[in-house]
Design an enzyme around this catalytic site. Sequence first.
Site, PDB file in Angstrom:
ATOM      1  N   GLU A 220       0.893  -1.177   0.000  1.00 16.57           N
ATOM      2  CA  GLU A 220       0.000   0.000   0.000  1.00 16.57           C
ATOM      3  C   GLU A 220       0.920   1.213   0.000  1.00 16.57           C
ATOM      4  OE1 GLU A 220      -3.367   0.050   0.004  1.00 16.57           O
ATOM      5  OE2 GLU A 220      -3.712  -2.108   0.167  1.00 16.57           O
ATOM      6  N   CYS A 254      -2.255   9.455   2.607  1.00 14.13           N
ATOM      7  CA  CYS A 254      -1.789   8.854   1.348  1.00 14.13           C
ATOM      8  C   CYS A 254      -2.711   9.171   0.181  1.00 14.13           C
ATOM      9  CB  CYS A 254      -1.640   7.345   1.507  1.00 14.13           C
ATOM     10  SG  CYS A 254      -3.173   6.533   1.981  1.00 14.13           S
TER      11      CYS A 254
HETATM   12  P1  NAD Z   1       8.185   4.838   4.951  1.00 17.06           P
HETATM   13  O1  NAD Z   1       8.207   4.055   3.691  1.00 17.06           O
HETATM   14  O2  NAD Z   1       9.321   5.732   5.245  1.00 17.06           O
HETATM   15  O3  NAD Z   1       8.074   3.847   6.221  1.00 17.06           O
HETATM   16  C1  NAD Z   1       7.028   2.891   6.318  1.00 17.06           C
HETATM   17  C2  NAD Z   1       7.457   1.789   7.274  1.00 17.06           C
HETATM   18  O4  NAD Z   1       8.558   1.081   6.705  1.00 17.06           O
HETATM   19  C3  NAD Z   1       7.915   2.274   8.639  1.00 17.06           C
HETATM   20  O5  NAD Z   1       7.452   1.385   9.629  1.00 17.06           O
HETATM   21  C4  NAD Z   1       9.435   2.185   8.528  1.00 17.06           C
HETATM   22  O6  NAD Z   1      10.066   1.976   9.767  1.00 17.06           O
HETATM   23  C5  NAD Z   1       9.588   0.948   7.666  1.00 17.06           C
HETATM   24  N1  NAD Z   1      10.862   0.839   6.968  1.00 17.06           N
HETATM   25  C6  NAD Z   1      11.751   1.815   6.646  1.00 17.06           C
HETATM   26  N2  NAD Z   1      12.802   1.292   5.987  1.00 17.06           N
HETATM   27  C7  NAD Z   1      12.589  -0.040   5.892  1.00 17.06           C
HETATM   28  C8  NAD Z   1      13.316  -1.120   5.320  1.00 17.06           C
HETATM   29  N3  NAD Z   1      14.468  -0.926   4.702  1.00 17.06           N
HETATM   30  N4  NAD Z   1      12.788  -2.361   5.415  1.00 17.06           N
HETATM   31  C9  NAD Z   1      11.597  -2.562   6.016  1.00 17.06           C
HETATM   32  N5  NAD Z   1      10.853  -1.577   6.563  1.00 17.06           N
HETATM   33  C10 NAD Z   1      11.353  -0.327   6.504  1.00 17.06           C
HETATM   34  O7  NAD Z   1       6.818   5.626   4.936  1.00 17.06           O
HETATM   35  P2  NAD Z   1       6.269   6.688   5.973  1.00 17.06           P
HETATM   36  O8  NAD Z   1       7.052   7.951   5.859  1.00 17.06           O
HETATM   37  O9  NAD Z   1       6.142   6.066   7.310  1.00 17.06           O
HETATM   38  O10 NAD Z   1       4.779   6.917   5.422  1.00 17.06           O
HETATM   39  C11 NAD Z   1       4.490   7.819   4.393  1.00 17.06           C
HETATM   40  C12 NAD Z   1       4.294   7.095   3.083  1.00 17.06           C
HETATM   41  O11 NAD Z   1       3.353   6.057   3.233  1.00 17.06           O
HETATM   42  C13 NAD Z   1       3.741   7.998   2.013  1.00 17.06           C
HETATM   43  O12 NAD Z   1       4.378   7.735   0.793  1.00 17.06           O
HETATM   44  C14 NAD Z   1       2.276   7.605   1.931  1.00 17.06           C
HETATM   45  O13 NAD Z   1       1.655   7.874   0.700  1.00 17.06           O
HETATM   46  C15 NAD Z   1       2.358   6.147   2.215  1.00 17.06           C
HETATM   47  N6  NAD Z   1       1.083   5.641   2.714  1.00 17.06           N
HETATM   48  C16 NAD Z   1       0.342   4.815   1.939  1.00 17.06           C
HETATM   49  C17 NAD Z   1      -0.903   4.378   2.396  1.00 17.06           C
HETATM   50  C18 NAD Z   1      -1.778   3.474   1.570  1.00 17.06           C
HETATM   51  O14 NAD Z   1      -2.756   2.972   2.104  1.00 17.06           O
HETATM   52  N7  NAD Z   1      -1.486   3.249   0.295  1.00 17.06           N
HETATM   53  C19 NAD Z   1      -1.347   4.764   3.644  1.00 17.06           C
HETATM   54  C20 NAD Z   1      -0.553   5.607   4.408  1.00 17.06           C
HETATM   55  C21 NAD Z   1       0.671   6.042   3.941  1.00 17.06           C
END
Ligand code: NAD
Length: 477
Positions: A220, A254
């Site tokens: 997502e 998002c």
């Molecule tokens: P992010 O990708 O920075 O982090 C998401 C999660 O991944 C966090 O728990 C983080 O700790 C973890 N993570 C980071 N590096 C990782 C790695 N190398 N391996 C595994 N996990 C890792 O995103 P964010 O800043 O927390 O959230 C914002 C983003 O999420 C935006 O792009 C937004 O559009 C998206 N988002 C999408 C939805 C959806 O339903 N499609 C919903 C909410 C947010």
Amino acid sequence: MDQPLKSPGQNALADAFHAMFELSRTMPAPTLEERLDRLARLRAVVADNEARFEQAISADFGHRCATETAIAETLLVLGEIKHAARHLKKWMAPRRVSTALQFIPAKNRLIPQPLGVVGIIAPWNYPLQLTLAPAVGALAAGNRVMIKPSELVPRFSALLQETISTKFDATEIIVTGVDEDISMAFASLAFDHLMFTGSTRVGRLVAEAAGRNLTPITLELGGKSPAIVDRSADLGQAAERIAYAKLLNAGQTCIAPDYAIVPEASVQDFAERVQAAMRRMFGTDPDNQDYTSIVSERHFQRLEALVADAAAKGATVMQAAKPDDPGWKSKRKFPPTIVVGATPDMMILQEEIFGPLLPIIGYRDAGDPVAYINKRERPLALYWFGKDDAARDAVLSRTISGGVTVNDCLFHFTQINQPMGGIGASGTGAYHGEWGFRTFSKLKPVFYRSPFNRLADLYPPYGTKIARLEKMLRFMS
Ligand code: NAD
């Protein structure tokens, strides 16, 4: 991420995973009653601690509007739980599948089974919703669940861990720590399904790690979701609805409309209407409790840089206040910002904004918005405003996005019977309601042979009997 799992005893994460994994292979699938009991306990986690979650999330953000936490997190999760509990018996039942004529009277059934151990990696922007709404689907489907929340919401993550551990055995559902090395190790566990919500950049890393285990994934992700204002639209209504969706959670959503694409002649009028609507709804005072803070200093500075870049390249910036005004900056509240005259060379039209900034792009020909959108990655959401059904259908048929709301924003997401998910760079797979149950189940096709049909006629020696059967099959094919 290339490291194999450490053996049990050396690593708490691996220990927890292995304990769940073993049980998922040796214990029978949980009954309806067991699953309902897990859902009831999850409901208690949320309902009994609602105020604590609200306060923890607000403290993590600096300030999070309490009403938005209630509507977009708590009530949404409680709604998912209620819906799953109400429909679970039907979802779990084997489904009849019609039998091809030549095999009658044999029968087919599609049997939903739990996959085993499901991993959930969640972002910070709606931390309660995005950890627990997937967990509802996974638990309903009979799985064991490991949740890795975001390091950007540490108070929330600690509270989730504590409250889950008081209601659940560690082999049913656990919440891990949030250190960076845990993220990587978590994504490398050999889950039966891994659900990741977050950025497209990290989604690629997670997909790579999961791919090494052939772990199926739901991604997502994010991206730039357009709001198209057709010539036939009520400009004031479109402006108000886009303004609200942009400022909910201060744009850290998002499926927020990322940019608006508006008939060229109406751009200025539209911008003024958006600004008026933003002021009407959220005022111009940084102490307004309805307006949420930006989650971190780093995120605040990124938004400042987007605005500075657009201004330096010639855009007109309309702001309720300057972001470096101490009254706003000290609370990490970013003033609602409209950017008129944005061009594709500006960063604001290149990366997902994820904040309360709305660039407005003008268009001349009716086909321009579709051409603009189709040159870019497929969006998570698309919004269309207008009264001309033919124009609407032309846009719907020529664009692909995760979902669409017509004449408003966000609301396709709230439809529990519709699948939530992106496409391409905005994600893969879906959940919510029964879609979540299916995502976290193996729908296993089973064929029950009948003693009465003539399958034995297929055995050699073939001779003339097979010639007759073949003739019949040819006739049917
Ligand atoms: P992010 O990708 O920075 O982090 C998401 C999660 O991944 C966090 O728990 C983080 O700790 C973890 N993570 C980071 N590096 C990782 C790695 N190398 N391996 C595994 N996990 C890792 O995103 P964010 O800043 O927390 O959230 C914002 C983003 O999420 C935006 O792009 C937004 O559009 C998206 N988002 C999408 C939805 C959806 O339903 N499609 C919903 C909410 C947010």
